[in-house]
Scaffold this motif. Sequence first.
Motif, PDB file in Angstrom:
ATOM      1  N   PRO A 184       0.800  -1.226   0.000  1.00  0.00           N
ATOM      2  CA  PRO A 184       0.000   0.000   0.000  1.00  0.00           C
ATOM      3  C   PRO A 184       0.830   1.272   0.000  1.00  0.00           C
ATOM      4  O   PRO A 184       2.036   1.261   0.259  1.00  0.00           O
ATOM      5  CB  PRO A 184      -0.775  -0.121   1.316  1.00  0.00           C
ATOM      6  CG  PRO A 184       0.233  -0.771   2.231  1.00  0.00           C
ATOM      7  CD  PRO A 184       1.005  -1.746   1.371  1.00  0.00           C
ATOM      8  N   TRP A 187       0.668   4.384  -4.657  1.00  0.00           N
ATOM      9  CA  TRP A 187      -0.319   4.018  -5.666  1.00  0.00           C
ATOM     10  C   TRP A 187       0.016   4.524  -7.065  1.00  0.00           C
ATOM     11  O   TRP A 187      -0.619   4.099  -8.035  1.00  0.00           O
ATOM     12  CB  TRP A 187      -1.692   4.536  -5.248  1.00  0.00           C
ATOM     13  CG  TRP A 187      -2.106   4.158  -3.864  1.00  0.00           C
ATOM     14  CD1 TRP A 187      -2.326   5.002  -2.821  1.00  0.00           C
ATOM     15  CD2 TRP A 187      -2.350   2.835  -3.358  1.00  0.00           C
ATOM     16  NE1 TRP A 187      -2.695   4.303  -1.692  1.00  0.00           N
ATOM     17  CE2 TRP A 187      -2.711   2.967  -1.991  1.00  0.00           C
ATOM     18  CE3 TRP A 187      -2.296   1.548  -3.912  1.00  0.00           C
ATOM     19  CZ2 TRP A 187      -3.025   1.878  -1.190  1.00  0.00           C
ATOM     20  CZ3 TRP A 187      -2.604   0.463  -3.106  1.00  0.00           C
ATOM     21  CH2 TRP A 187      -2.966   0.621  -1.775  1.00  0.00           C
ATOM     22  N   PHE A 195      -3.526  -0.906  -8.849  1.00  0.00           N
ATOM     23  CA  PHE A 195      -4.720  -0.511  -8.106  1.00  0.00           C
ATOM     24  C   PHE A 195      -5.332   0.745  -8.725  1.00  0.00           C
ATOM     25  O   PHE A 195      -6.547   0.832  -8.906  1.00  0.00           O
ATOM     26  CB  PHE A 195      -4.360  -0.262  -6.638  1.00  0.00           C
ATOM     27  CG  PHE A 195      -4.043  -1.506  -5.868  1.00  0.00           C
ATOM     28  CD1 PHE A 195      -4.982  -2.072  -5.021  1.00  0.00           C
ATOM     29  CD2 PHE A 195      -2.799  -2.113  -5.977  1.00  0.00           C
ATOM     30  CE1 PHE A 195      -4.695  -3.227  -4.299  1.00  0.00           C
ATOM     31  CE2 PHE A 195      -2.499  -3.269  -5.274  1.00  0.00           C
ATOM     32  CZ  PHE A 195      -3.457  -3.821  -4.435  1.00  0.00           C
ATOM     33  N   THR A 196      -4.482   1.707  -9.046  1.00  0.00           N
ATOM     34  CA  THR A 196      -4.962   2.966  -9.601  1.00  0.00           C
ATOM     35  C   THR A 196      -5.613   2.767 -10.965  1.00  0.00           C
ATOM     36  O   THR A 196      -6.688   3.316 -11.251  1.00  0.00           O
ATOM     37  CB  THR A 196      -3.806   3.969  -9.722  1.00  0.00           C
ATOM     38  OG1 THR A 196      -3.262   4.203  -8.415  1.00  0.00           O
ATOM     39  CG2 THR A 196      -4.272   5.285 -10.302  1.00  0.00           C
ATOM     40  N   LYS A 199      -8.919   0.900 -10.584  1.00  0.00           N
ATOM     41  CA  LYS A 199      -9.913   1.811 -10.005  1.00  0.00           C
ATOM     42  C   LYS A 199     -10.465   2.759 -11.065  1.00  0.00           C
ATOM     43  O   LYS A 199     -11.666   3.111 -11.045  1.00  0.00           O
ATOM     44  CB  LYS A 199      -9.265   2.609  -8.869  1.00  0.00           C
ATOM     45  CG  LYS A 199     -10.210   3.579  -8.160  1.00  0.00           C
ATOM     46  CD  LYS A 199     -11.282   2.854  -7.365  1.00  0.00           C
ATOM     47  CE  LYS A 199     -12.096   3.823  -6.534  1.00  0.00           C
ATOM     48  NZ  LYS A 199     -13.153   3.133  -5.763  1.00  0.00           N
ATOM     49  N   SER A 327      -6.452  -3.055   0.093  1.00  0.00           N
ATOM     50  CA  SER A 327      -7.410  -2.260  -0.680  1.00  0.00           C
ATOM     51  C   SER A 327      -8.206  -1.332   0.226  1.00  0.00           C
ATOM     52  O   SER A 327      -8.687  -0.286  -0.217  1.00  0.00           O
ATOM     53  CB  SER A 327      -8.353  -3.170  -1.468  1.00  0.00           C
ATOM     54  OG  SER A 327      -7.664  -3.841  -2.510  1.00  0.00           O
ATOM     55  N   TYR A 330      -6.567   1.996   0.250  1.00  0.00           N
ATOM     56  CA  TYR A 330      -6.469   2.767  -0.994  1.00  0.00           C
ATOM     57  C   TYR A 330      -7.244   4.069  -0.874  1.00  0.00           C
ATOM     58  O   TYR A 330      -8.371   4.101  -0.373  1.00  0.00           O
ATOM     59  CB  TYR A 330      -6.996   1.949  -2.172  1.00  0.00           C
ATOM     60  CG  TYR A 330      -6.863   2.677  -3.500  1.00  0.00           C
ATOM     61  CD1 TYR A 330      -5.685   2.605  -4.221  1.00  0.00           C
ATOM     62  CD2 TYR A 330      -7.900   3.447  -3.996  1.00  0.00           C
ATOM     63  CE1 TYR A 330      -5.548   3.283  -5.415  1.00  0.00           C
ATOM     64  CE2 TYR A 330      -7.776   4.117  -5.206  1.00  0.00           C
ATOM     65  CZ  TYR A 330      -6.583   4.037  -5.900  1.00  0.00           C
ATOM     66  OH  TYR A 330      -6.447   4.720  -7.087  1.00  0.00           O
TER      67      TYR A 330
END
Length: 331
Positions: A184, A187, A195-196, A199, A327, A330
């Motif tokens: 984490p 990002w 993750f970005t 998303k 997550s 995030y």
Amino acid sequence: MILVTGGTGLVGAHVLLHLIENGENVRAIYRTTRSIEKTKNLFHLYKKSNLFDTIEWIQSDITDIPTLEIAFVGIDYVYHCAALISFDPKDENLIRKTNIEGTANIVNFCIANTIKKLCFVSSIAALGDLAAHENLITEETEWNPEKPHSDYAISKYGAEMEIWRGQQEGLQVIIVNPGVIIGPGFWEQGSGQLFTKVKKGLSFYTLGSSGFVAVTDVVRIAAQLMKSEIHNERFTLIAKNIVFREVLNSIADSLLVKRPNIHINPFFINVFCRIDWVLSNIFMQKRKLPSSTAEASYSTNKYSNEKITAILKTDFLEIHQYIREISTLYN
């Protein structure tokens, strides 16, 4: 005292947190004041902001010898996490200068200052190439210089050669070769970009695979090796070999967004890669899909963690569960 290079990156910042939580005195080097904010934000993310102020920061760079001389005063152990990660061929010279020459500098200062032990965070990119009769990459798999490698992989392999040079000159060393590191806080770089992008609605997936590992496992094992009598060894750190599609699906499910649903096969990946090359040369911009990244996206190389699990009797965090956990952090 312990010196950490790369303390403003994903692994280095987690190394700092781990060491401080375990009562160690740590010093970290940084290049810009702005970069320190990334580490400070990570400590805040873990609700450990009170520990951040115990870090002794020194402005330095692994390619800047005069400032490194100051950073090494009073140091006993070193975690060398600093590296430039780029797969753009235009960054070749900078990658090699940072990752190879920078590591050579760290090794030289370790020898000159009689450092007790050096841990180098390398990469599975620096491991060997499978021969025709092999199907699993281990620490003993031979590097084949005649096979194509990314500039990043070559730089990490060259950096390891500097580490082994230090070992031959009497320095106790440990090399860890993590797979794709999931963690984490960062990002906008490295695997954090997965993750970005998911998303934001990433639509495409590939069926390539790689070895994945939680950043907390990388740090925990590195620290355990540094505390042990084990030295002059290298260890592959992966929890599991996983298909990229499965990782992307886990991220999407954890972030409550749509899963990537369009399969891009190697043919189209290579077409996009060539188009990207043309556009990057026309508009003088960085490559978005270098050939090495394209190849990695459909590679199915498998890596073994048997050596580290046998020696330390350690377990790794289950990656899909870890993705669900981080997550929630995030933002």
